[in-house]
Design a protein around this motif. Structure first.
Motif, PDB file in Angstrom:
ATOM      1  N   GLN A  20       0.663  -1.114  -0.276  1.00 41.52           N
ATOM      2  CA  GLN A  20       0.337   0.109  -0.137  1.00 41.52           C
ATOM      3  C   GLN A  20       0.950   1.103   0.149  1.00 41.52           C
ATOM      4  N   ARG A  21       1.396   1.542   0.880  1.00 42.08           N
ATOM      5  CA  ARG A  21       2.361   2.607   1.175  1.00 42.08           C
ATOM      6  C   ARG A  21       4.397   2.466   0.579  1.00 42.08           C
ATOM      7  N   ASP A  60       9.018   4.149   0.146  1.00 41.61           N
ATOM      8  CA  ASP A  60       8.021   5.403   0.226  1.00 41.61           C
ATOM      9  C   ASP A  60       7.954   5.623  -1.426  1.00 41.61           C
ATOM     10  N   HIS A  61       6.073   4.552  -1.557  1.00 33.58           N
ATOM     11  CA  HIS A  61       6.099   5.078  -3.024  1.00 33.58           C
ATOM     12  C   HIS A  61       5.653   6.911  -3.164  1.00 33.58           C
ATOM     13  N   GLU A  62       5.091   7.407  -2.080  1.00 32.85           N
ATOM     14  CA  GLU A  62       5.198   9.019  -2.121  1.00 32.85           C
ATOM     15  C   GLU A  62       6.392   9.634  -2.483  1.00 32.85           C
ATOM     16  N   TYR A 112       6.138   0.940   9.092  1.00 31.69           N
ATOM     17  CA  TYR A 112       6.423   0.366   7.935  1.00 31.69           C
ATOM     18  C   TYR A 112       7.170  -1.412   7.930  1.00 31.69           C
TER      19      TYR A 112
END
Length: 170
Positions: free
Chosen positions: A10-11, A69-71, A105
């Protein structure tokens, strides 16, 4: 040469290591934060561990992935499966850089890599070697569903061996 997977959660993007990961890894390994892993480590020893984490992919088809982190694209730590002559069994382990600690995480990354090991690599079992004084990692192993296996051989003195799944999990 082994194909190193990239796993998405998800993240997080769990991706192959690259040389740009070295400075943050080296800083972690030089700090007191790795005391339950036998550290702090001098740069030459940390470099050897960094290289071994990557080389295991070619030798054994498992190894380390960096947590990104994807973002933000920020590298948050590492999750990996260790094996070879220094490990009694396939071991899943994690390390989280200071800015990412306590945010879930490691759980997210370890869950994804554990599932990959079971479903893709078909490993019959994984363990985590956690120093008995590393209460955060002990709690994480238990949150992942692992149970202490008193019959298993530890990697280092003071380890609790947590078993993630057994032969019945085929």
């Amino acid at each position: 040469m082994a194909l190193i997977p990239t796993l998405n959660t998800q993240r997080l993007r769990l991706r192959p290591m690259n040389l740009n990961d070295w400075p943050a890894y080296a800083a972690f390994m030089a700090s007191d934060r790795c005391r339950h892993m036998g550290g702090p480590f001098a740069p030459d020893r940390a470099w050897g561990l960094f290289c071994a984490d990557h080389a295991q992919w070619d030798f054994f088809g498992v190894g380390a992935l960096m947590m990104e982190d994807h973002e933000s694209g920020c590298c948050l730590g590492q999750v990996g499966i260790n094996t070879g002559p220094l490990f009694p069994e396939h071991e899943i382990g994690w390390l989280v850089f200071l800015q990412a600690e306590g945010l879930g995480y490691a759980f997210e990354a370890a869950s994804a890599l554990r599932d990959w090991a079971r479903d893709v690599r078909h490993l019959p079992s994984l363990v985590s070697y956690v120093h008995k004084d590393n209460t955060r990692s002990c709690r994480l192993a238990e949150r992942l569903g692992a149970i202490p296996d008193k019959a298993a051989t530890g990697h280092a003195p003071g380890d609790v061996v947590y078993r993630h799944f057994g032969p019945q999990a085929g």
